[in-house]
Design a protein around this motif. Sequence first.
Motif, mmCIF file in Angstrom:
data_model
loop_
_atom_site.group_PDB
_atom_site.id
_atom_site.type_symbol
_atom_site.label_atom_id
_atom_site.label_comp_id
_atom_site.label_asym_id
_atom_site.label_seq_id
_atom_site.Cartn_x
_atom_site.Cartn_y
_atom_site.Cartn_z
ATOM 1 N N SER A 163 2.861 -56.322 -140.311
ATOM 2 C CA SER A 163 2.837 -56.945 -138.984
ATOM 3 C C SER A 163 2.083 -58.268 -139.020
ATOM 4 O O SER A 163 2.535 -59.275 -138.452
ATOM 5 C CB SER A 163 2.200 -55.996 -137.968
ATOM 6 O OG SER A 163 2.133 -56.583 -136.687
ATOM 7 N N LYS A 166 4.095 -60.925 -140.925
ATOM 8 C CA LYS A 166 5.185 -61.444 -140.106
ATOM 9 C C LYS A 166 4.669 -62.445 -139.080
ATOM 10 O O LYS A 166 5.324 -63.447 -138.784
ATOM 11 C CB LYS A 166 5.921 -60.298 -139.424
ATOM 12 C CG LYS A 166 6.813 -59.518 -140.369
ATOM 13 C CD LYS A 166 7.639 -58.465 -139.643
ATOM 14 C CE LYS A 166 8.619 -57.798 -140.605
ATOM 15 N NZ LYS A 166 9.452 -56.770 -139.928
ATOM 16 N N SER A 167 3.488 -62.191 -138.548
ATOM 17 C CA SER A 167 2.891 -63.131 -137.597
ATOM 18 C C SER A 167 2.620 -64.472 -138.261
ATOM 19 O O SER A 167 2.857 -65.535 -137.675
ATOM 20 C CB SER A 167 1.583 -62.551 -137.024
ATOM 21 O OG SER A 167 1.840 -61.419 -136.229
ATOM 22 N N LYS A 171 4.544 -68.041 -137.349
ATOM 23 C CA LYS A 171 3.720 -69.199 -137.010
ATOM 24 C C LYS A 171 4.007 -70.385 -137.924
ATOM 25 O O LYS A 171 4.063 -71.536 -137.465
ATOM 26 C CB LYS A 171 2.238 -68.827 -137.115
ATOM 27 C CG LYS A 171 1.285 -70.005 -136.986
ATOM 28 C CD LYS A 171 -0.143 -69.582 -137.284
ATOM 29 C CE LYS A 171 -1.078 -70.797 -137.338
ATOM 30 N NZ LYS A 171 -2.457 -70.420 -137.721
#
Length: 219
Positions: A163, A166-167, A171
């Motif tokens: 998670s 992926k952030s 970005k």
Amino acid sequence: MGLPPMVRLNSTDSKLDQSQVGGIDQKTFHALWGRKTGGSFDHRAKIIALFRAAMPGNHEWLPSDLIDEVVSRDLTNRQLNQATQWVQFQHQTRTLTQHVVFKKERALGGKSIPQGHSGAVYFQKVDASGNVDYKPETDGQDDFHDELRAAFRAGGNHAAVVSALKSVAVKSLWDGKSAFSNAFHKRVYWRARTGEYAGGLTNFMREDVKPASSRLPAT
């Protein structure tokens, strides 16, 4: 090609002192990782080179300089009877390097030059004699890697780490579709799978590119 033996510390034993590969246990591995020879981390460099060679041409979502931390977490978790397989997670979580293109750009002559991971974006330079060279465009790479390291260190399990990765991807990485500030400079080149340099967005998309973040494992 599989993982190098020194990294493949994945015995089924839960006791740390019983986890060995080729006579190398975690304590020895850690010592070799931190040992300097003539002022250089020769053992560490060799381990990293072997790890990268296990899947050449790919970017590791957990940077290779985290190998010692990954091995330590893997073995510690198995001491607690948690079958996490962090070593395999680091090995398998990779993306073709030429697809790791950043949203970041620089301008030249009213045109955009995207930035990316080493091995992704290049700027063609031609000297007075007509000799051609390709300069890597990598502004933002160090910050990107720092954020990937932070994602691993802060995540307590695979789902949390994925998670967080992926952030970072959302970005930092270009999705392959969004427009940059200007049209691409005519001397922007992409590194193809063959190792050749290809110019223009059409050549880049011909590689059947998907956003790099879509190649991360599901949580």
